[in-house]
Design a protein around this motif. Sequence first.
Motif, PDB file in Angstrom:
ATOM      1  N   LEU A 147     123.490  30.831  41.240  1.00  0.00           N
ATOM      2  CA  LEU A 147     122.700  31.256  40.188  1.00  0.00           C
ATOM      3  C   LEU A 147     121.730  32.354  40.680  1.00  0.00           C
ATOM      4  O   LEU A 147     121.158  33.202  40.013  1.00  0.00           O
ATOM      5  N   TYR A 148     121.189  32.156  41.935  1.00  0.00           N
ATOM      6  CA  TYR A 148     119.997  32.946  42.552  1.00  0.00           C
ATOM      7  C   TYR A 148     120.661  34.208  42.804  1.00  0.00           C
ATOM      8  O   TYR A 148     120.135  35.453  42.438  1.00  0.00           O
ATOM      9  N   PHE A 149     121.797  34.257  43.401  1.00  0.00           N
ATOM     10  CA  PHE A 149     122.043  35.581  44.217  1.00  0.00           C
ATOM     11  C   PHE A 149     123.270  36.401  43.262  1.00  0.00           C
ATOM     12  O   PHE A 149     123.470  37.677  43.495  1.00  0.00           O
ATOM     13  N   THR A 150     123.627  35.758  42.318  1.00  0.00           N
ATOM     14  CA  THR A 150     124.815  36.295  41.362  1.00  0.00           C
ATOM     15  C   THR A 150     124.486  36.390  39.796  1.00  0.00           C
ATOM     16  O   THR A 150     125.087  37.092  39.368  1.00  0.00           O
ATOM     17  N   GLY A 151     123.700  35.333  39.434  1.00  0.00           N
ATOM     18  CA  GLY A 151     122.965  35.046  38.098  1.00  0.00           C
ATOM     19  C   GLY A 151     124.212  34.519  37.306  1.00  0.00           C
ATOM     20  O   GLY A 151     124.071  34.362  35.957  1.00  0.00           O
ATOM     21  N   ARG A 152     125.326  33.993  37.945  1.00  0.00           N
ATOM     22  CA  ARG A 152     126.439  33.512  37.210  1.00  0.00           C
ATOM     23  C   ARG A 152     126.819  32.202  38.180  1.00  0.00           C
ATOM     24  O   ARG A 152     126.768  32.077  39.123  1.00  0.00           O
ATOM     25  N   LEU A 153     127.706  31.406  37.255  1.00  0.00           N
ATOM     26  CA  LEU A 153     128.307  30.128  37.948  1.00  0.00           C
ATOM     27  C   LEU A 153     129.375  29.604  36.754  1.00  0.00           C
ATOM     28  O   LEU A 153     128.991  29.810  35.597  1.00  0.00           O
ATOM     29  N   SER A 154     130.269  29.133  37.345  1.00  0.00           N
ATOM     30  CA  SER A 154     131.320  28.448  36.614  1.00  0.00           C
ATOM     31  C   SER A 154     131.870  27.156  37.120  1.00  0.00           C
ATOM     32  O   SER A 154     131.603  26.968  38.570  1.00  0.00           O
ATOM     33  N   ARG A 155     132.474  26.351  36.452  1.00  0.00           N
ATOM     34  CA  ARG A 155     132.664  24.968  37.080  1.00  0.00           C
ATOM     35  C   ARG A 155     133.931  25.308  38.022  1.00  0.00           C
ATOM     36  O   ARG A 155     134.088  24.671  39.135  1.00  0.00           O
ATOM     37  N   SER A 156     134.756  26.589  37.979  1.00  0.00           N
ATOM     38  CA  SER A 156     135.908  26.722  38.792  1.00  0.00           C
ATOM     39  C   SER A 156     135.354  27.214  40.280  1.00  0.00           C
ATOM     40  O   SER A 156     135.941  26.900  41.253  1.00  0.00           O
ATOM     41  N   ASP A 157     134.138  27.620  40.161  1.00  0.00           N
ATOM     42  CA  ASP A 157     133.474  27.789  41.547  1.00  0.00           C
ATOM     43  C   ASP A 157     133.392  26.687  42.483  1.00  0.00           C
ATOM     44  O   ASP A 157     133.784  26.640  43.651  1.00  0.00           O
ATOM     45  N   LEU A 158     133.034  25.698  41.666  1.00  0.00           N
ATOM     46  CA  LEU A 158     132.816  24.342  42.664  1.00  0.00           C
ATOM     47  C   LEU A 158     134.019  23.703  42.786  1.00  0.00           C
ATOM     48  O   LEU A 158     134.279  23.220  43.928  1.00  0.00           O
ATOM     49  N   VAL A 159     135.030  24.047  41.979  1.00  0.00           N
ATOM     50  CA  VAL A 159     136.200  23.481  42.045  1.00  0.00           C
ATOM     51  C   VAL A 159     136.998  23.977  43.152  1.00  0.00           C
ATOM     52  O   VAL A 159     137.650  23.406  44.183  1.00  0.00           O
TER      53      VAL A 159
END
Length: 358
Positions: free
Chosen positions: A17-29
């Motif tokens: 969130l801090y370095f890209t401003g984006r997050l998805s559940r697939s990132d964690l998966v």
Amino acid sequence: MDSAQACPRHVFIDQMLYFTGRLSRSDLVSVFGVGVATASRDISAFTSSLKEPDCVISRGREGYWARENYKPKFNHNPEVALDLMTSSLVKHWVDKPNYGHNQPLSYKSLEAEVIAPITCALVAQKPVQLLYQTSGNNGLERLVVPIALFVASGFRYVRVYEINRQRFITLKLTRVISSSLDTQSQRITIPVDEEWSRQVILSIGAHPYHPSKESIERDYGLPRDGIKNYSVTAGFAGYLLAEWRVDCSGAGFLDPIQYPFTLANRQELEEVNSLEIAPGFQVSDYSFTVVISSVEKITNDLEKTIYESGCSDGLLCETDGAVSLRLRRTHLSLDQAIGSVLKKLSSCGLNQLKVIFQ
């Protein structure tokens, strides 16, 4: 907050969130191998723990977006985020004995608050305002749109489009003094970066004057003809040649011990702008005349001596009892061009040499 004792997945969420401003559940998966349901619970638990939970917005299929006022919950090393964004590298340290040694960072530590606006602008393709250190200047303001990140010779770089001057340039991240997202501008359309999208071939072989040429060829798996071809973007070519210490002079002018490789197709790359930083690429033609005062006329023995000295490309002239050798040499500098000729002539017993220019 120190991230060492925190939940690794929460630290990763905060980092994204801090370095890209984006997050998805697939990132964690993909990074942690958890299920979608677990990823959803992690994100919900993390956002609920924030002082301002509304600084993270759920965008449905687009995942989660951080507002521009997002403040990280943990302290982050920007190198970790840059590794992820540059090469999809995620590092995990474990408490095990190791048999190596710590590699010291070759440049000054990067600051997270300086890097984060740049990486967020890269993802969103929005402008970012930079204060950039230049020669003889304490800081030059540049409004740019980041295009790509890369590492060369131990330093991190960002390729950007400079809006005001309408050009593509490469900046070193250690020279960015401060940065801030341009919140007033929308995502803009920029022209195609020809240097970054065009592929060129680098034909690299062992330096012809290296004392262990065969060993160099074996170390790097060079084929039987001694030349290995690499396809890279034109904008990155010069940085790669500098990192690999390739002699790009075309005539083996550089020290073969320090520069164990040679660029075999130099002439094909004359128009590649990034090669201006490649070792030895900036060579010029120099014309000068060496007067050989120790001889009075041209003889067969003199011609043989000139040939054996390696200066047979010169033109021997005899004028008013003075013998001279006219030369045109390609070299890194005039001093080196003259010095190499005088050294060769002196080694063959010719002395009382004088250089003149016509």
